[in-house]
Design a protein around this motif. Structure first.
Motif, PDB file in Angstrom:
ATOM      1  N   GLY A   5       0.790  -1.228   0.000  1.00 27.95           N
ATOM      2  CA  GLY A   5       0.000   0.000   0.000  1.00 27.95           C
ATOM      3  C   GLY A   5       0.820   1.274   0.000  1.00 27.95           C
ATOM      4  N   ASN A   6       2.126   1.158  -0.134  1.00 24.44           N
ATOM      5  CA  ASN A   6       2.987   2.340  -0.166  1.00 24.44           C
ATOM      6  C   ASN A   6       3.004   2.947  -1.555  1.00 24.44           C
ATOM      7  N   ARG A   7       3.104   4.269  -1.594  1.00 26.78           N
ATOM      8  CA  ARG A   7       3.118   4.964  -2.875  1.00 26.78           C
ATOM      9  C   ARG A   7       4.302   5.909  -2.928  1.00 26.78           C
ATOM     10  N   ILE A   8       4.636   6.314  -4.124  1.00 28.18           N
ATOM     11  CA  ILE A   8       5.716   7.277  -4.307  1.00 28.18           C
ATOM     12  C   ILE A   8       5.077   8.644  -4.459  1.00 28.18           C
ATOM     13  N   GLY A   9       5.535   9.586  -3.657  1.00 30.88           N
ATOM     14  CA  GLY A   9       5.006  10.947  -3.721  1.00 30.88           C
ATOM     15  C   GLY A   9       6.094  11.928  -4.097  1.00 30.88           C
ATOM     16  N   GLN A  10       5.882  13.166  -3.701  1.00 28.49           N
ATOM     17  CA  GLN A  10       6.832  14.230  -4.005  1.00 28.49           C
ATOM     18  C   GLN A  10       7.877  14.398  -2.911  1.00 28.49           C
ATOM     19  N   GLY A  11       7.738  13.643  -1.808  1.00 26.47           N
ATOM     20  CA  GLY A  11       8.767  13.657  -0.786  1.00 26.47           C
ATOM     21  C   GLY A  11       8.548  14.600   0.381  1.00 26.47           C
ATOM     22  N   ALA A  12       7.532  15.440   0.342  1.00 30.15           N
ATOM     23  CA  ALA A  12       7.335  16.407   1.421  1.00 30.15           C
ATOM     24  C   ALA A  12       6.448  15.875   2.542  1.00 30.15           C
ATOM     25  N   GLY A  13       5.685  14.820   2.290  1.00 29.20           N
ATOM     26  CA  GLY A  13       4.843  14.232   3.321  1.00 29.20           C
ATOM     27  C   GLY A  13       3.512  14.925   3.549  1.00 29.20           C
ATOM     28  N   THR A  41      10.369   3.347   1.565  1.00 26.75           N
ATOM     29  CA  THR A  41       9.423   4.111   2.373  1.00 26.75           C
ATOM     30  C   THR A  41      10.151   4.944   3.422  1.00 26.75           C
ATOM     31  N   ASP A  42       9.437   5.906   3.952  1.00 26.70           N
ATOM     32  CA  ASP A  42       9.903   6.720   5.069  1.00 26.70           C
ATOM     33  C   ASP A  42       8.997   6.460   6.263  1.00 26.70           C
ATOM     34  N   PRO A  43       9.456   6.740   7.475  1.00 20.03           N
ATOM     35  CA  PRO A  43       8.641   6.478   8.665  1.00 20.03           C
ATOM     36  C   PRO A  43       7.287   7.192   8.669  1.00 20.03           C
ATOM     37  N   HIS A  44       7.181   8.353   8.008  1.00 18.59           N
ATOM     38  CA  HIS A  44       5.921   9.100   8.012  1.00 18.59           C
ATOM     39  C   HIS A  44       4.930   8.639   6.937  1.00 18.59           C
ATOM     40  N   ASP A  45       5.310   7.699   6.076  1.00 18.35           N
ATOM     41  CA  ASP A  45       4.440   7.256   4.989  1.00 18.35           C
ATOM     42  C   ASP A  45       3.185   6.563   5.522  1.00 18.35           C
ATOM     43  N   VAL A  46       2.046   6.920   4.956  1.00 15.86           N
ATOM     44  CA  VAL A  46       0.764   6.316   5.310  1.00 15.86           C
ATOM     45  C   VAL A  46       0.290   5.507   4.103  1.00 15.86           C
ATOM     46  N   PRO A  47       0.187   4.180   4.224  1.00 15.87           N
ATOM     47  CA  PRO A  47      -0.219   3.358   3.084  1.00 15.87           C
ATOM     48  C   PRO A  47      -1.708   3.456   2.802  1.00 15.87           C
ATOM     49  N   VAL A  48      -2.076   3.123   1.579  1.00 11.89           N
ATOM     50  CA  VAL A  48      -3.492   3.028   1.228  1.00 11.89           C
ATOM     51  C   VAL A  48      -4.017   1.681   1.707  1.00 11.89           C
TER      52      VAL A  48
END
Length: 71
Positions: A5-13, A41-48
């Protein structure tokens, strides 16, 4: 999007901060070719909680594991 459920974003959280406040299913729509086994992933990532592709729906059973249930 990966199978946990992890996604790639723009990195700002910013999106993760928003998702952390949502008390509802978190769905992602994407092409099946974009659904991969793992992503960094980073610790702040919220999966779908579910992924919808042209091949069907996959519910992420546990965001901390790779187990999925497809429909």
């Amino acid at each position: 999007m990966d199978r946990r459920g992890n996604r790639i974003g723009q990195g700002a959280g910013y999106y993760d901060t928003f998702l952390d406040t949502v008390d509802a299913p978190r769905l992602a729509l994407l092409y099946d070719a974009c659904f991969v086994d793992t992503l960094p992933t980073d610790p702040h990532d919220v999966p779908v909680t579910a992924v919808v592709t042209e091949r069907g729906c996959t519910t992420i059973a546990d965001a901390s594991s790779a187990s999925v249930r497809s429909y």
